[in-house]
Design a protein around this motif. Sequence first.
Motif, PDB file in Angstrom:
ATOM      1  N   VAL A 106       0.826  -1.164   0.019  1.00  0.00           N
ATOM      2  CA  VAL A 106      -0.024   0.017   0.134  1.00  0.00           C
ATOM      3  C   VAL A 106       0.876   1.188  -0.075  1.00  0.00           C
ATOM      4  O   VAL A 106       1.879   1.271   0.919  1.00  0.00           O
ATOM      5  N   VAL A 107       0.470   2.258  -0.984  1.00  0.00           N
ATOM      6  CA  VAL A 107       1.383   3.302  -1.042  1.00  0.00           C
ATOM      7  C   VAL A 107       0.551   4.488  -0.472  1.00  0.00           C
ATOM      8  O   VAL A 107      -0.512   4.874  -1.224  1.00  0.00           O
ATOM      9  N   ALA A 108       0.593   5.084   0.676  1.00  0.00           N
ATOM     10  CA  ALA A 108       0.019   6.400   1.180  1.00  0.00           C
ATOM     11  C   ALA A 108       0.692   7.554   0.490  1.00  0.00           C
ATOM     12  O   ALA A 108       1.823   7.996   1.026  1.00  0.00           O
ATOM     13  N   THR A 109       0.103   8.527   0.004  1.00  0.00           N
ATOM     14  CA  THR A 109       0.608   9.555  -0.865  1.00  0.00           C
ATOM     15  C   THR A 109       0.438  10.716   0.053  1.00  0.00           C
ATOM     16  O   THR A 109       1.153  11.853  -0.333  1.00  0.00           O
ATOM     17  N   LEU A 155       3.817  -1.301   3.752  1.00  0.00           N
ATOM     18  CA  LEU A 155       3.441  -0.016   3.863  1.00  0.00           C
ATOM     19  C   LEU A 155       4.233   1.069   3.453  1.00  0.00           C
ATOM     20  O   LEU A 155       5.177   1.240   4.314  1.00  0.00           O
ATOM     21  N   LEU A 156       4.241   1.976   2.356  1.00  0.00           N
ATOM     22  CA  LEU A 156       4.978   2.899   1.936  1.00  0.00           C
ATOM     23  C   LEU A 156       4.633   4.338   2.107  1.00  0.00           C
ATOM     24  O   LEU A 156       3.216   4.575   1.947  1.00  0.00           O
ATOM     25  N   ALA A 157       5.257   5.258   2.527  1.00  0.00           N
ATOM     26  CA  ALA A 157       4.804   6.499   2.970  1.00  0.00           C
ATOM     27  C   ALA A 157       5.396   7.623   2.184  1.00  0.00           C
ATOM     28  O   ALA A 157       6.672   7.441   2.000  1.00  0.00           O
ATOM     29  N   ARG A 158       4.688   8.484   1.409  1.00  0.00           N
ATOM     30  CA  ARG A 158       5.409   9.556   0.810  1.00  0.00           C
ATOM     31  C   ARG A 158       5.835  10.466   1.547  1.00  0.00           C
ATOM     32  O   ARG A 158       5.156  11.586   1.681  1.00  0.00           O
ATOM     33  N   GLY A 159       6.917  10.459   2.318  1.00  0.00           N
ATOM     34  CA  GLY A 159       7.303  11.651   3.088  1.00  0.00           C
ATOM     35  C   GLY A 159       6.795  11.612   4.569  1.00  0.00           C
ATOM     36  O   GLY A 159       6.127  10.760   4.789  1.00  0.00           O
TER      37      GLY A 159
END
Length: 260
Positions: free
Chosen positions: A73-76, A106-110
């Motif tokens: 899941v990529v959270a932008t 789980l990946l977080a953009r920043g």
Amino acid sequence: MYHEQHGAPAVAPLAGFTVGVTAARRADELGALLQRRGAAVLHAPALRIVPLADDGELLAATKELIDNPPDVVVATTAIGFRGWVEAADGWGFGEELLACLRGVELLARGPKVKGAIRAAGLTEEWSPTSESMAEVLDRLLDEGVADRRVALQLHGEPLPGFVEALRAGGAEVVVVPVYRWMPPEDLAPLDRLLDATVGRSLDAVTFTSAPAAASLFSRAEDRGMLPQLLDALAHDVLPACVGPVTALPLQAVGLDTVQP
């Protein structure tokens, strides 16, 4: 606005300038910041936000992920991620969604998104040092996405090229559309901003989201004004963006922007 320094009044840095504000959210805050520095402000929201609880697309995507969890899941955006969790709570699926997200990469953009993830009691697997989606994409492609399910939490418009690159790499992509943008119900303020931009009575136009820029261009095209708008933004009216993601629709039509 003014203060005495060595016997002479200091002029506010934006005195004499007029700035257009296209934001729908937090527009009053941005307008006040500009006015405190001396600018005159013309506010015209370029879009409106569909309330989460009314958005059937988000509900359907949430149910699909709970029933068939993705690999990644990529959270932008922080507000988008928080809104997604809050909406799931309102629908009675909050705990199921959090359980799903605990079991995936789980990946977080920043850092802002990372903070929202941790506030929900979750832990991100990785976050880029910048807020660049290009870094996130590079990591996913380096890991390999063939035959993997990737869920992408969006805030407004799809990210240009991101979904396409993942699908080209063999991924199945599930788009989670948090906060869909729609044109404003009252188009008169936006038309006034367009007229002011084309007429060069604005010195700058600010954009705080990519959908706002896209909506402005769409309205200009509907009115037969797109070439004049692009000419004004290219030569006389400064397009100022909050960041690189917001700047993408402007760059796609060949405009240079300023951004922090």
